[in-house]
Design a protein around this motif. Sequence first.
Motif, PDB file in Angstrom:
ATOM      1  N   ARG A 143      -2.487   4.266  -7.214  1.00  0.00           N
ATOM      2  CA  ARG A 143      -3.359   4.369  -6.046  1.00  0.00           C
ATOM      3  C   ARG A 143      -3.685   2.980  -5.515  1.00  0.00           C
ATOM      4  N   ASP A 147      -8.387   7.166  -1.820  1.00  0.00           N
ATOM      5  CA  ASP A 147      -8.807   8.514  -2.239  1.00  0.00           C
ATOM      6  C   ASP A 147      -7.838   9.071  -3.277  1.00  0.00           C
ATOM      7  N   ALA A 148      -8.009  10.349  -3.596  1.00  0.00           N
ATOM      8  CA  ALA A 148      -7.104  10.995  -4.552  1.00  0.00           C
ATOM      9  C   ALA A 148      -5.663  10.866  -4.064  1.00  0.00           C
ATOM     10  N   LEU A 149      -4.746  10.694  -5.032  1.00  0.00           N
ATOM     11  CA  LEU A 149      -3.318  10.522  -4.689  1.00  0.00           C
ATOM     12  C   LEU A 149      -2.777  11.810  -4.093  1.00  0.00           C
ATOM     13  N   ARG A 150      -2.299  11.702  -2.855  1.00  0.00           N
ATOM     14  CA  ARG A 150      -1.670  12.880  -2.255  1.00  0.00           C
ATOM     15  C   ARG A 150      -0.194  12.576  -2.081  1.00  0.00           C
ATOM     16  N   ARG A 151       0.625  13.633  -2.124  1.00  0.00           N
ATOM     17  CA  ARG A 151       2.073  13.420  -2.019  1.00  0.00           C
ATOM     18  C   ARG A 151       2.430  12.732  -0.702  1.00  0.00           C
ATOM     19  N   ASP A 152       1.762  13.105   0.408  1.00  0.00           N
ATOM     20  CA  ASP A 152       2.146  12.504   1.692  1.00  0.00           C
ATOM     21  C   ASP A 152       1.867  11.006   1.705  1.00  0.00           C
ATOM     22  N   ARG A 153       0.787  10.577   1.019  1.00  0.00           N
ATOM     23  CA  ARG A 153       0.488   9.140   0.974  1.00  0.00           C
ATOM     24  C   ARG A 153       1.531   8.416   0.120  1.00  0.00           C
ATOM     25  N   LYS A 197       0.987  20.959 -10.275  1.00  0.00           N
ATOM     26  CA  LYS A 197       0.236  19.761 -10.646  1.00  0.00           C
ATOM     27  C   LYS A 197       0.057  19.690 -12.158  1.00  0.00           C
ATOM     28  N   CYS A 199      -4.273   3.354  -1.639  1.00  0.00           N
ATOM     29  CA  CYS A 199      -4.748   4.704  -1.332  1.00  0.00           C
ATOM     30  C   CYS A 199      -6.121   4.865  -2.001  1.00  0.00           C
ATOM     31  N   ASP A 249      -2.227   6.905 -12.562  1.00  0.00           N
ATOM     32  CA  ASP A 249      -2.764   7.405 -11.290  1.00  0.00           C
ATOM     33  C   ASP A 249      -3.591   6.342 -10.563  1.00  0.00           C
ATOM     34  N   GLY A 297      -1.864  13.302  -8.929  1.00  0.00           N
ATOM     35  CA  GLY A 297      -0.978  13.722  -7.845  1.00  0.00           C
ATOM     36  C   GLY A 297       0.447  13.232  -8.071  1.00  0.00           C
TER      37      GLY A 297
END
Length: 437
Positions: free
Chosen positions: A13, A20-26, A312, A18, A9, A318
């Motif tokens: 990132r 911040d926290a891993l988001r799917r859109d990123r 999740k 990225c 993770d 993420g």
Amino acid sequence: MTARITPLDPWIRQKIACPDALRRDRIESYQLQKVQETLALVRSKSRFYQNHLKYSPPTLSGLDGLAHLPFTTAEDLREHGGQFLCVSQDEIERVVTLDTSGTSGPPKRIYFTQADQELTIDFFQVGMSTFTAPGDKVLILLPCERAGSVGDLLATALGRMGAQPVKHGVVKDARLTAAWMRAQKVDGVVGVPVQVLTLARLCPDLALKSVLLSTDHVPDAVVQTIQQTWGCQVYNHYGMTEMGLGGGVDCGERRGYHLREADLYFEIVHPVTGAPVTPGETGEVVFTTLTRRGMPLVRYRTGDLSRFIPGKCPCGTGLKTLAHVRTRRGGTVTLGEYGSVSMAGLDEALFSLAGICDYQASLLHTPGQERLRLLIKTIGDPPAQLGAEIEEALNTLAAIRFARQAHAMQIQMEIQKLDPRLPAPVKRTLTEGSSYA
Ligand SMILES: [Zn+2]
């Protein structure tokens, strides 16, 4: 207790910038950009893809647009090997020639630049840190001999994290390896499932911290036996040479692999139609390389069947979780009206029995009668009751039970004491035919 977040993770990132926290859109906007770069690269440099993608749209508006591009297959690699290259031969650091047993024609050759190999080492280092600490002594039972081989890259990765890799290679004589393991006092082992199971059965008194199983599907029964025998935790790795050797690895939850999503884009497609499946449904694993320079691959069909586990992972990442691969396309053999049977099903039934460390299975179809032939290998002399236990275990598989109840199946069984000089590991399959090979 929930496991700590997979080390993949923070690594991913950082790779996709990225904070911040891993988001799917990123993740997906990064992947779309890398897919576009890969498509531009192969269109300009690879003779194979210049032809293969001739009628495909020049750019994609989203990752789902990939579904309109043709697949790349193992046959394509065999027939057009060198035409895949996007760099000159001088820039190729390592060529892996893959075993072509059971197929005709030229072998598959996969080409890597030094930068491609660095990506693999980087993944191995992060993936191994899931269950390996600096100072741990890790025995590598994968091919190590050549520079750039999987075991060699793994040793480099372990060295970089401050662990002590011990390059052994695949097990050729299980007795010698077992004696050697005892003398070396290793903390961890990386190897092929059946070979590591054999070692666990041969020297049950060892205590290990962790085991990573790779290169073939991993039956739960093998995991359970190794864990109980050595008091360790067993992790699964998913990878193949075409993927750049590494593809994904379990987190501490060990419910499926987290994937190298900054280097590979994975799809699951219907194994027959090739259409994308509904999220969570089982299908064939297909991947596109995002960062490879020597021989990028677009929509490569792995032949492996799996699914994305919805929701999740409890570890908190993420990243997606790919369910453990149990079987391959064509890995299930039908017993007519009685259902079907697979090597994975036989593995779960047979490897849970004490003493069994390997077996071969073949199915012979004759009119009105199926014949399952089993050659079972045991550590030491086979226990007297093993034959009856095997019969009982086989009956837990519905298709076999139904066929036997209808007197439509015979089982021929031979139980042999294992010769500790092990054959070279191969992907284990249930062979079938109208006569025994
Ligand atoms: Zn996880």
